[in-house]
Design a protein around this motif. Structure first.
Motif, PDB file in Angstrom:
ATOM      1  N   ASN A 273       0.826  -1.215   0.000  1.00  0.00           N
ATOM      2  CA  ASN A 273       0.000   0.000   0.000  1.00  0.00           C
ATOM      3  C   ASN A 273       0.861   1.267   0.000  1.00  0.00           C
ATOM      4  O   ASN A 273       2.082   1.209   0.130  1.00  0.00           O
ATOM      5  CB  ASN A 273      -0.982  -0.002   1.189  1.00  0.00           C
ATOM      6  N   GLY A 274       0.164   2.400  -0.127  1.00  0.00           N
ATOM      7  CA  GLY A 274       0.878   3.663  -0.280  1.00  0.00           C
ATOM      8  C   GLY A 274       1.559   4.109   0.991  1.00  0.00           C
ATOM      9  O   GLY A 274       2.654   4.685   0.953  1.00  0.00           O
ATOM     10  N   THR A 275       0.917   3.877   2.116  1.00  0.00           N
ATOM     11  CA  THR A 275       1.559   4.218   3.387  1.00  0.00           C
ATOM     12  C   THR A 275       2.843   3.405   3.535  1.00  0.00           C
ATOM     13  O   THR A 275       3.891   3.942   3.932  1.00  0.00           O
ATOM     14  CB  THR A 275       0.589   3.946   4.558  1.00  0.00           C
TER      15      THR A 275
ATOM     16  N   HIS B  43      -0.040  13.524   2.760  1.00  0.00           N
ATOM     17  CA  HIS B  43      -0.588  12.262   3.290  1.00  0.00           C
ATOM     18  C   HIS B  43       0.280  11.733   4.420  1.00  0.00           C
ATOM     19  O   HIS B  43      -0.228  11.262   5.434  1.00  0.00           O
ATOM     20  CB  HIS B  43      -0.671  11.245   2.143  1.00  0.00           C
TER      21      HIS B  43
ATOM     22  N   THR C 206       4.185  15.626  -3.049  1.00  0.00           N
ATOM     23  CA  THR C 206       3.184  14.689  -3.573  1.00  0.00           C
ATOM     24  C   THR C 206       2.752  15.176  -4.950  1.00  0.00           C
ATOM     25  O   THR C 206       2.512  16.364  -5.142  1.00  0.00           O
ATOM     26  CB  THR C 206       1.959  14.641  -2.641  1.00  0.00           C
TER      27      THR C 206
ATOM     28  N   GLU D  73      -2.379  16.241  -2.683  1.00  0.00           N
ATOM     29  CA  GLU D  73      -3.590  15.884  -1.952  1.00  0.00           C
ATOM     30  C   GLU D  73      -4.721  16.862  -2.251  1.00  0.00           C
ATOM     31  O   GLU D  73      -5.885  16.567  -1.974  1.00  0.00           O
ATOM     32  CB  GLU D  73      -3.307  15.871  -0.448  1.00  0.00           C
TER      33      GLU D  73
ATOM     34  N   ASP E 127       5.803  11.371  -3.318  1.00  0.00           N
ATOM     35  CA  ASP E 127       4.672  10.471  -3.075  1.00  0.00           C
ATOM     36  C   ASP E 127       3.824  10.470  -4.347  1.00  0.00           C
ATOM     37  O   ASP E 127       3.123  11.433  -4.642  1.00  0.00           O
ATOM     38  CB  ASP E 127       3.860  10.977  -1.869  1.00  0.00           C
TER      39      ASP E 127
ATOM     40  N   ALA F  43       1.235   8.490  -5.213  1.00  0.00           N
ATOM     41  CA  ALA F  43       0.008   7.690  -5.124  1.00  0.00           C
ATOM     42  C   ALA F  43      -0.879   7.962  -6.346  1.00  0.00           C
ATOM     43  O   ALA F  43      -1.593   7.077  -6.816  1.00  0.00           O
ATOM     44  CB  ALA F  43      -0.752   8.017  -3.835  1.00  0.00           C
ATOM     45  N   ARG F  44      -0.815   9.199  -6.866  1.00  0.00           N
ATOM     46  CA  ARG F  44      -1.577   9.566  -8.080  1.00  0.00           C
ATOM     47  C   ARG F  44      -0.627  10.033  -9.181  1.00  0.00           C
ATOM     48  O   ARG F  44      -0.947  10.969  -9.930  1.00  0.00           O
ATOM     49  CB  ARG F  44      -2.601  10.656  -7.756  1.00  0.00           C
TER      50      ARG F  44
ATOM     51  N   LYS G 292      -4.897   3.480  -6.805  1.00  0.00           N
ATOM     52  CA  LYS G 292      -5.892   4.482  -7.228  1.00  0.00           C
ATOM     53  C   LYS G 292      -6.051   4.512  -8.748  1.00  0.00           C
ATOM     54  O   LYS G 292      -6.960   5.142  -9.264  1.00  0.00           O
ATOM     55  CB  LYS G 292      -5.469   5.869  -6.728  1.00  0.00           C
TER      56      LYS G 292
HETATM   57  C1  PLP Z   1      -1.284  11.244  -1.450  1.00  0.00           C
HETATM   58  C2  PLP Z   1      -1.463   9.850  -0.962  1.00  0.00           C
HETATM   59  N1  PLP Z   1      -0.378   9.128  -0.627  1.00  0.00           N
HETATM   60  C3  PLP Z   1      -0.471   7.844  -0.262  1.00  0.00           C
HETATM   61  C4  PLP Z   1      -1.696   7.224  -0.201  1.00  0.00           C
HETATM   62  C5  PLP Z   1      -1.707   5.765   0.111  1.00  0.00           C
HETATM   63  O1  PLP Z   1      -2.480   5.344   1.098  1.00  0.00           O
HETATM   64  P1  PLP Z   1      -2.773   3.828   1.445  1.00  0.00           P
HETATM   65  O2  PLP Z   1      -1.810   3.449   2.504  1.00  0.00           O
HETATM   66  O3  PLP Z   1      -4.166   3.868   1.909  1.00  0.00           O
HETATM   67  O4  PLP Z   1      -2.587   2.979   0.218  1.00  0.00           O
HETATM   68  C6  PLP Z   1      -2.858   7.939  -0.484  1.00  0.00           C
HETATM   69  C7  PLP Z   1      -4.189   7.319  -0.346  1.00  0.00           C
HETATM   70  O5  PLP Z   1      -5.170   7.916   0.009  1.00  0.00           O
HETATM   71  C8  PLP Z   1      -2.750   9.290  -0.875  1.00  0.00           C
HETATM   72  O6  PLP Z   1      -3.814  10.027  -1.176  1.00  0.00           O
END
Ligand code: PLP
Length: 353
Positions: free
Chosen positions: A67-69, A93, A146, A150, A177, A179-180, A210
């Protein structure tokens, strides 16, 4: 098992509310059957390295995670000593939505800086970029940005280059980051490396979930000198998948052809349609009292609504408050958002305002 949910329902809460893109599901099925060596020594994880090299150039290495975290925490931990700190936007995030995992799991102090649009600048970085050598201060050694942010905004490659140069000149590294990241590539209409490796990003959290994956991201090391110990850190951070082939297969499916771009372009286009629909309503008077709080540059629309409207609108479509005190909401579009979803949403907003 039978389907338990209403498949017709879609909303604007999160790009994670969508399901899995059929081509990704097919890739998981194609990777199934037979045995493969666990923990990443499989054919799909090997292929993933080639696919990342085709996008980012030779010499990069990708570490698939769940996952992203996990990608952010593990990637940042590989960039920092025990006494290190990360400078990030206060809306990042890592600062607000990771349950304190960067601090608690990785032991990293986050030095956060308020911004108007989710974007750092060299000047904003400098508010926290000080105190090197002072034993009383966590050492700022990484800047994290990011892309897309966000708040749905975008950095230009030049802005990222300026941040990378600024960070590097002060002995700091740049983490992104992503994620997107696919939404950013689609919106900028640029190859992935043009706004990452080519402009000085050192380590990247590459997002798949995502963008249509079932669940899969990767820490991508763009400059090997910026990161250490990832071979061991994934396990320590509980991000080492034994059946890694299925995470890798998803990312290969997204990145081998243009699926990542098709999905991201569609999500971005749906956000643009939503914004245009609301703007049209505002100009012909069928919608009143709505203002946009951010530019719509990727797949998220941020707006403030008249009192009470958000909750009534939510009776038909899910979405989140962004800043409830300001009546600010976030509407996210996904790869599977349909034009009819957007149009029905705008019509309901018009009915309620
Ligand atoms: C900017 C950003 N980074 C990372 C994540 C990754 O999160 P997750 O751990 O839920 O995959 C998200 C998810 O909402 C995000 O919006």
């Amino acid at each position: 098992m039978t389907t338990l949910h209403d498949r017709a329902i879609r909303g604007f809460a999160s790009d994670n509310y969508s399901g899995v893109h059929p081509e990704v599901l097919a890739a998981i099925a194609a990777a199934n059957d037979g045995h493969q060596i666990a923990y990443g020594e499989d054919a799909y994880t090997a292929r993933l390295q080639e696919v990342f090299a085709s996008h980012f150039g030779e010499g990069v290495s990708a570490f698939p995670v769940f996952n992203g975290t996990g990608a952010n925490v593990t990637g940042l931990q590989s960039m920092l000593p025990r006494w290190g700190a990360v400078i990030a936007a206060s809306t990042a995030h890592i600062n607000v939505d990771e349950g304190g995992a960067p601090e608690r799991v990785a032991g990293i102090k986050i030095l956060n800086v308020p911004t108007t649009d989710g974007k750092l600048t060299p000047e904003l970085v400098d508010r926290e970029a000080w105190g090197w050598g002072d034993e009383h201060r966590a050492q700022p050694l990484v800047v994290s940005i990011t892309q897309s942010t966000e708040l749905g905004t975008l950095y230009t490659p030049e802005e990222i280059r300026a941040l990378a140069d600024h960070a590097h000149a002060r002995g700091m590294r740049l983490h992104l980051d992503g994620a997107r990241i696919a939404n950013a590539a689609a919106a900028l209409d640029l190859p992935l490396r043009a706004f990452t490796r080519d402009v000085g990003v050192d380590v990247l959290s590459f997002g798949g979930t995502k963008n249509g994956a079932l669940g899969g991201e990767a820490v991508v090391v763009l400059d090997p000198a910026a990161s250490d110990g990832l071979l061991f850190l994934r396990k320590l951070n509980m991000q080492l998948a034994s059946k890694m082939r299925f995470i890798s297969a998803q990312l290969v499916a997204l990145l081998e052809g243009d699926l990542y771009l098709r999905n991201a372009r569609h999500a971005n286009a749906m956000a643009a349609r939503l914004r245009a629909g609301v703007e049209a309503g505002l100009s012909d008077g069928s919608i009143t009292g709505v203002t946009f709080s951010q530019p719509t540059q990727s797949n998220g629309v941020f707006a403030t609504l008249p009192d009470g409207v958000a909750d009534r609108l939510r009776e038909a479509f899910r979405f989140y408050d962004w800043d409830a005190a300001k009546n600010e909401v976030r509407w996210m579009c996904s790869f599977d958002t349909e034009e009819s979803d957007v149009d029905a949403f705008v019509a309901e907003l018009s009915r309620l305002t």
